[in-house]
Design an enzyme around this catalytic site. Structure first.
Site, short mmCIF file in Angstrom:
data_model
loop_
_atom_site.label_atom_id
_atom_site.label_comp_id
_atom_site.label_asym_id
_atom_site.label_seq_id
_atom_site.Cartn_x
_atom_site.Cartn_y
_atom_site.Cartn_z
N TYR A 75 0.93 -1.22 0.05
CA TYR A 75 -0.01 0.14 -0.34
C TYR A 75 0.96 1.36 0.07
CZ TYR A 75 -3.62 3.34 0.81
OH TYR A 75 -4.37 4.31 0.82
N PHE A 127 -5.67 20.55 -24.67
CA PHE A 127 -6.54 19.32 -25.11
C PHE A 127 -7.75 19.49 -24.39
CE2 PHE A 127 -7.47 14.84 -24.19
CZ PHE A 127 -7.60 14.42 -25.43
N ASP A 128 -8.74 18.69 -24.68
CA ASP A 128 -10.16 18.87 -24.43
C ASP A 128 -10.34 18.47 -22.96
OD1 ASP A 128 -10.05 16.10 -24.55
OD2 ASP A 128 -11.34 15.97 -26.09
N ASP A 218 2.58 20.18 -20.44
CA ASP A 218 1.71 19.11 -20.59
C ASP A 218 2.43 18.29 -21.59
OD1 ASP A 218 -0.31 17.22 -21.52
OD2 ASP A 218 -1.86 18.63 -21.81
N ALA A 220 2.47 14.88 -22.63
CA ALA A 220 2.03 13.68 -22.83
C ALA A 220 3.01 12.97 -24.03
CB ALA A 220 0.57 13.79 -23.34
N LYS A 261 0.54 7.64 -23.37
CA LYS A 261 1.18 7.92 -24.49
C LYS A 261 2.65 7.48 -24.55
CE LYS A 261 -2.34 10.84 -24.56
NZ LYS A 261 -3.34 10.85 -23.48
N HIS A 453 -18.52 15.60 -28.09
CA HIS A 453 -18.29 14.65 -29.16
C HIS A 453 -18.29 13.14 -28.45
CE1 HIS A 453 -14.75 16.04 -27.09
NE2 HIS A 453 -14.07 14.94 -27.31
#
Ligand code: F0G
Length: 462
Positions: A75, A127-128, A218, A220, A261, A453
């Site tokens: 844990y 990004f969304d 960001d 990614a 990614k 979307h």
């Protein structure tokens, strides 16, 4: 390179494979109709080539699975956490690291700890989910892409950059005191997978220091951005992709990363920080909502796969093969008569559906029509990035202001598809390009108020 004209193959071979289904045209017609003509509603076993996302869809290596077998599920203080932490610290150089289960969890923890209601987050392009998480923190996301990004056909090498003049103007202008964060997305997923140059990152660092605003990445696709810097920016040819990535992280005050990614795993994310107080706030939030700070919603096995994935993703042979695969796919598509955003990035290609289907107005959603046709004709799944995703609708779900471009993204999972899959997809597109006028538009039947979307339902126009 062995010689000038013999590119090397990918630095791996395939030992575990997964069957993919081939449905009949009638089965595909029924499947997409039952899905409300929304590819997000399709079942994966109805899809032949799935180019919906490069996120969590990559193949893991034998070394990653071997590492996972000895994952420590304690844990707190698990061995696997320290292995992952040491890799990530070595790569990013940040003194504070927090694991999260995926990128958007990191966004939520970071933004709710850093941004105050009424503040502004400035980006090259959010990004969304990033956009949504800025808004959920009560702040306003503002995109300032560089002007070169507006020309989809130009060969400009760094169309992912932020507009430096506009950034300075914003910070020096009346909104300046409200800017709580500058966030650069590398590579720019919202705008054609285009990279951000080291020169742009360096200039943003200087501007943010001058105005006293935190500067985050960001990141990614940090390895793919590093590869494109090495390929396209003067002065980086002698550095490894890993060294370039580390320099990029060094320029920023912190990062949030979806490791689904360039972590080469199905799940995972990371927050990297320098500031002690911000770390304490994020850690408290993380423990309450994601998990203890040595696992953050991940299993020990995930952490092991990630530690190994962070090594494999910066291998120059892997990145060269992946970039080459995307570039060849782009050429196949362009030769078949379909334009893509130039120059090709790495994780996805963006089809210019507006240009291919000029007989459809934005209100008939040409990008969506092309995406549906790719499924109907070839069982290929893609993502619309046009007026269905970004346009403004009225109360009756009619389009009132269109998106700047009508695009379809073909995302490329890592280490999953072979050249034959891309030849197949390009052939399906080529057949569509021979007779584009047969393609009909769509109308919205129902749409949710946010992140439309994902859950929108449509019907073909007669
Ligand atoms: N930032 C960028 C630039 C992304 O592309 C994504 C996800 C995220 C943040 C959120 O990360 O999914 O791990 O929560 N992009 C995926 C895509 C979903 O298909 O482009 P996540």
């Amino acid at each position: 390179m062995l010689s000038h004209d013999i590119p090397l193959p990918p630095p791996y071979r395939i030992r575990v494979v997964e069957p993919i289904p081939f449905l009949s045209p009638r089965e595909r017609r029924e499947a997409i109709a039952a899905a409300g003509y929304n590819p997000f509603n399709l079942r994966a076993d109805q899809i032949t080539v799935d180019l919906l996302s490069d996120s969590g869809t990559g193949a893991t290596s034998s070394a990653q699975e071997a590492a996972a077998a000895v994952g420590d599920e304690s844990y707190a203080g698990a061995r696997s956490w320290f292995r992952f932490r040491d890799e990530a610290a070595d790569l990013t150089g940040y003194p504070h690291l927090l694991p999260v289960h995926q990128g958007r969890a990191g966004e939520r923890v970071l933004f709710s700890s850093l941004l105050r209601p009424g503040q502004i987050c400035v980006s090259n392009t959010h990004f969304d989910t990033t956009h949504a998480n800025v808004e959920l923190a009560g702040a306003e996301p503002r995109d300032l892409p560089c002007p070169e990004a507006a020309d989809l056909d130009s060969a400009e090498p760094f169309k992912g950059n932020i507009d430096l003049a506009a950034l300075e103007q914003t910070l020096a202008g009346p909104d300046g005191p409200r800017v709580g964060l500058v966030l650069l997305t590398i590579t720019n997923n919202g705008l054609g997978a285009q990279p951000v140059s080291m020169a742009n990152l360096t200039a943003v660092q200087a501007i943010c220091r001058r105005f006293g605003v935190p500067f985050f990445l960001d990141a990614a696709r940090f390895a793919e951005n590093a590869w494109l810097v090495r390929e396209r920016e003067d002065g980086y040819q002698e550095l490894t992709p890993r060294e370039i990535a580390t320099r990029a992280f060094q320029l920023a005050d912190g990062c949030v990363i979806s490791l689904k990614k360039d972590g080469l795993t199905a799940i995972g994310g990371l927050i990297g920080l320098r500031d002690d107080d911000l770390f304490a706030r994020c850690e408290a939030n993380l423990i309450a909502t994601e998990g203890f700070s040595t696992y953050g919603g991940l299993s020990g096995r995930d952490l092991e796969r990630l530690a190994q994935g962070l090594r494999e993703v910066v291998d120059p042979a892997y990145l060269a093969a992946r970039a080459g695969q995307t570039a060849r796919f782009a050429r196949m598509i362009n030769d078949a008569g379909v334009d893509t955003i130039q120059p090709a990035g790495i994780h996805a290609l963006y089809l210019n559906a507006g240009r291919l289907l000029p007989h459809l107005s934005p209100a008939e959603f040409p990008g969506h029509s092309l995406g549906c046709q790719l499924y109907l004709d070839g069982g290929i799944r893609s993502a619309e990035l046009g007026s269905l995703y970004l346009g403004t609708l009225d109360a009756g779900n009619r389009l009132v202001s269109p998106a700047p471009f009508e695009l379809v993204r073909l995302a490329i999972p890592r280490r999953v598809y072979t050249e034959e899959h891309f030849l197949y997809a390009a052939a399906v597109l080529g057949a569509i390009a021979k007779d584009p006028e047969r393609i009909r538009g769509y109308r919205i039947v129902s749409a949710p108020p946010v992140l439309r979307h994902f859950k929108v339902r449509l019907a073909p126009l007669e």
